[in-house]
Design an enzyme around this catalytic site. Structure first.
Site, PDB file in Angstrom:
ATOM      1  N   TRP A 325      -3.909 -12.253   7.598  1.00 34.81           N
ATOM      2  CA  TRP A 325      -5.050 -11.362   7.840  1.00 34.81           C
ATOM      3  C   TRP A 325      -5.740 -11.006   6.527  1.00 34.81           C
ATOM      4  CZ3 TRP A 325      -6.124  -6.481   5.993  1.00 34.81           C
ATOM      5  CH2 TRP A 325      -7.144  -5.773   6.628  1.00 34.81           C
ATOM      6  N   HIS A 326      -4.950 -10.918   5.454  1.00 34.09           N
ATOM      7  CA  HIS A 326      -5.509 -10.482   4.179  1.00 34.09           C
ATOM      8  C   HIS A 326      -6.387 -11.530   3.510  1.00 34.09           C
ATOM      9  CE1 HIS A 326      -2.516  -7.230   4.483  1.00 34.09           C
ATOM     10  NE2 HIS A 326      -3.294  -6.590   3.638  1.00 34.09           N
ATOM     11  N   GLY A 327      -6.209 -12.790   3.831  1.00 33.37           N
ATOM     12  CA  GLY A 327      -7.064 -13.776   3.185  1.00 33.37           C
ATOM     13  C   GLY A 327      -6.690 -15.197   3.517  1.00 33.37           C
ATOM     14  N   PHE A 477     -11.459  -8.627   2.189  1.00 30.54           N
ATOM     15  CA  PHE A 477     -10.668  -8.899   3.378  1.00 30.54           C
ATOM     16  C   PHE A 477     -11.416  -8.529   4.653  1.00 30.54           C
ATOM     17  CE2 PHE A 477      -7.170  -7.656   0.265  1.00 30.54           C
ATOM     18  CZ  PHE A 477      -7.086  -8.921  -0.231  1.00 30.54           C
TER      19      PHE A 477
END
Length: 477
Positions: A325-327, A477
């Site tokens: 989800w962060h990248g 993000f």
């Protein structure tokens, strides 16, 4: 528009005055003003992506209404999947298209085949990971009949686009934030003062802690091959404080700003670096995301019920998905997997819910055992942050290899006394205020003259000791 910008310094008081002195007689007008202000706030960055938020808003509002009139379970499930597909489809395209394409091409090349495809020059819309999850929580809760679908489109639009937490959270649940748009808000002076204090503390975290640490972090990580192990470790520690000051500072400003307008947002950080194990850390770090994954992914998968192998599977899924989800980079996947590995011993020994109270509650100092627990938890967290900050996995591995050499115990090549002193003062205030929603609330017990002296010192440090302006990390993000 950045919270730490001159633009926002003018924007906030203008909206505040219009909200409480012009539109205060009508709830609908107040909500409409929030929508307009939120779209101006977001459009200040790039007006083209306003259509994306509006489309997502219309889709989820419409699906919510359709779900309320639909009893056929198959059709209800189809409506839910339309919402999930639209929201995650946008997120997947803008955030992960090039990542999947590049890895697809690499896989074909590995097996001796050629596959030609062009990557796209895609601009990632700021905050898309946050507001897509926020709207998804609404649709899922309506589908599960945990929430009545709204008939007020303006209120729903305000909920989706609420400018204080639009681009970097907290990720609010519909059942907490949306009902607040239905009720008449009355100005509360104590609430506004508390909001201003939280904004001030958030700005201190961002401008003084995070931005100053960022200068050394960038220097050390960008030239990691030139430094000794001790300095590399110092760089990783500085990044730990950079990302904490940056993201929790944003959350503090968002929560404080919301209080100025009569809204209550959830706490997003609860002094995570005072955690005694990794399970406690994840109950205290980015709480809105952790609880979102817990409620909408971990528990539906079975959570901690069932045989151990399923529990282990669920833990790895939630941490790896959280990392992704962060990248769109394998470093985030490894970061998530590493935290899952940290979590496993606690799960296997049924120790993951041991430390649920406040550390050293009612005492000024921790015990030796608590100090060792906090130190070891912070140490392994710092190691994981290396993957989060590194450009790629190879960079992270080389960084860690360079750290764990005989030079780990050498003297620091860079020793920024000023920053270390400021971090020390910061940690002291955080420690004293660890039982509060945010640290600076601890000054309530002080005489007025000391309270205002501390506020003045914080303002002075923001003006004098500010680092070079950096964009908020979580904007990417």
């Amino acid at each position: 528009m950045l919270f730490n910008s001159i633009d926002f310094a003018f924007f906030l008081p203008i909206v505040f005055i219009l909200y409480w002195f012009v539109t205060n007689k009508s709830l609908k007008l107040q909500n409409l003003l929030i929508v307009v202000a939120s779209y101006v706030f977001y459009g200040w960055w790039d007006w083209r992506f306003l259509s994306l938020i509006l489309f997502s808003t219309i889709v989820d509002y419409s699906i919510g209404r359709l779900l309320s009139n639909q009893e056929n379970e198959k059709k209800r499930k189809a409506l839910l999947w339309i919402s999930i597909s639209v929201n995650l489809g946008f997120l997947g395209f803008f955030k992960y298209y090039n990542f999947f394409l590049e890895n697809f091409i690499t896989a074909f090349t590995f097996f001796g085949s050629e596959f030609n495809a062009s990557s796209l020059n895609i601009v990632l819309p700021v905050g898309i990971s946050f507001y897509t999850f926020q709207t998804l929580s609404y649709t899922i809760d309506v589908y599960k009949r945990k929430l009545e679908p709204t008939k007020d489109f303006i209120a729903f639009t305000a909920f989706v686009s609420f400018f204080p937490q639009l681009v970097a959270g907290p990720i609010e649940r519909a059942n907490n934030l949306l009902p607040q748009f239905y009720k008449k808000r009355e100005f509360s002076y104590p609430k506004a003062v508390d909001g201003m204090r939280q904004i001030l503390w958030g700005l201190f975290k961002k401008i003084v802690i995070a931005d100053n640490c960022a200068e050394y972090v960038n220097q050390i990580f960008n030239h990691s091959e030139d430094y000794l192990g001790s300095t590399l470790f110092l760089g990783a520690v500085f990044f730990a404080f950079q990302i904490y000051g940056d993201f929790s500072g944003y959350s503090d400003i968002a929560i404080g700003t919301s209080r100025l307008f009569g809204f209550n947002l959830m706490q997003n950080f609860a002094f995570p670096y005072f955690s005694r194990d990794i399970a406690e850390f994840w109950r205290r770090w980015h709480i809105s995301l952790s609880t979102w994954f817990r409620d909408y992914l971990y528990i539906p998968l079975g959570g901690s019920r069932g045989p151990k192998w399923k529990q282990i599977r669920n833990v790895f899924i939630i941490f790896i998905v959280s990392g992704f989800w962060h990248g769109a980079n394998w470093t985030f996947v490894v970061w998530g997997a590493l935290n899952a590995i940290y979590f496993l011993p606690l799960l296997l020994l049924n120790q993951n819910r041991v430390n649920t109270n406040i550390v050293a509650e009612g005492k000024y100092l921790p015990t030796l055992k608590e100090l060792v627990q906090m130190g070891s938890t912070f140490f392994i967290t710092v190691l994981a942050w290396v993957f989060f900050r590194a450009e790629n996995i190879n960079h992270a591995i080389l960084y860690l290899k360079g750290m764990f050499t005989s030079t780990f115990f050498s003297s620091f090549e860079l020793f920024p006394t000023k920053i270390l002193l400021i971090i020390g003062i910061f940690l002291t205030i955080e420690w004293l205020g660890r039982s509060k929603q945010f640290a600076i609330q601890t000054v309530d017990i002080l005489p007025k003259i000391l309270r205002y002296s501390l506020y003045s010192a914080i303002i002075f440090s923001i003006l004098v000791y500010s680092g070079k302006e950096q964009a908020f990390i979580y904007f990417q993000f």
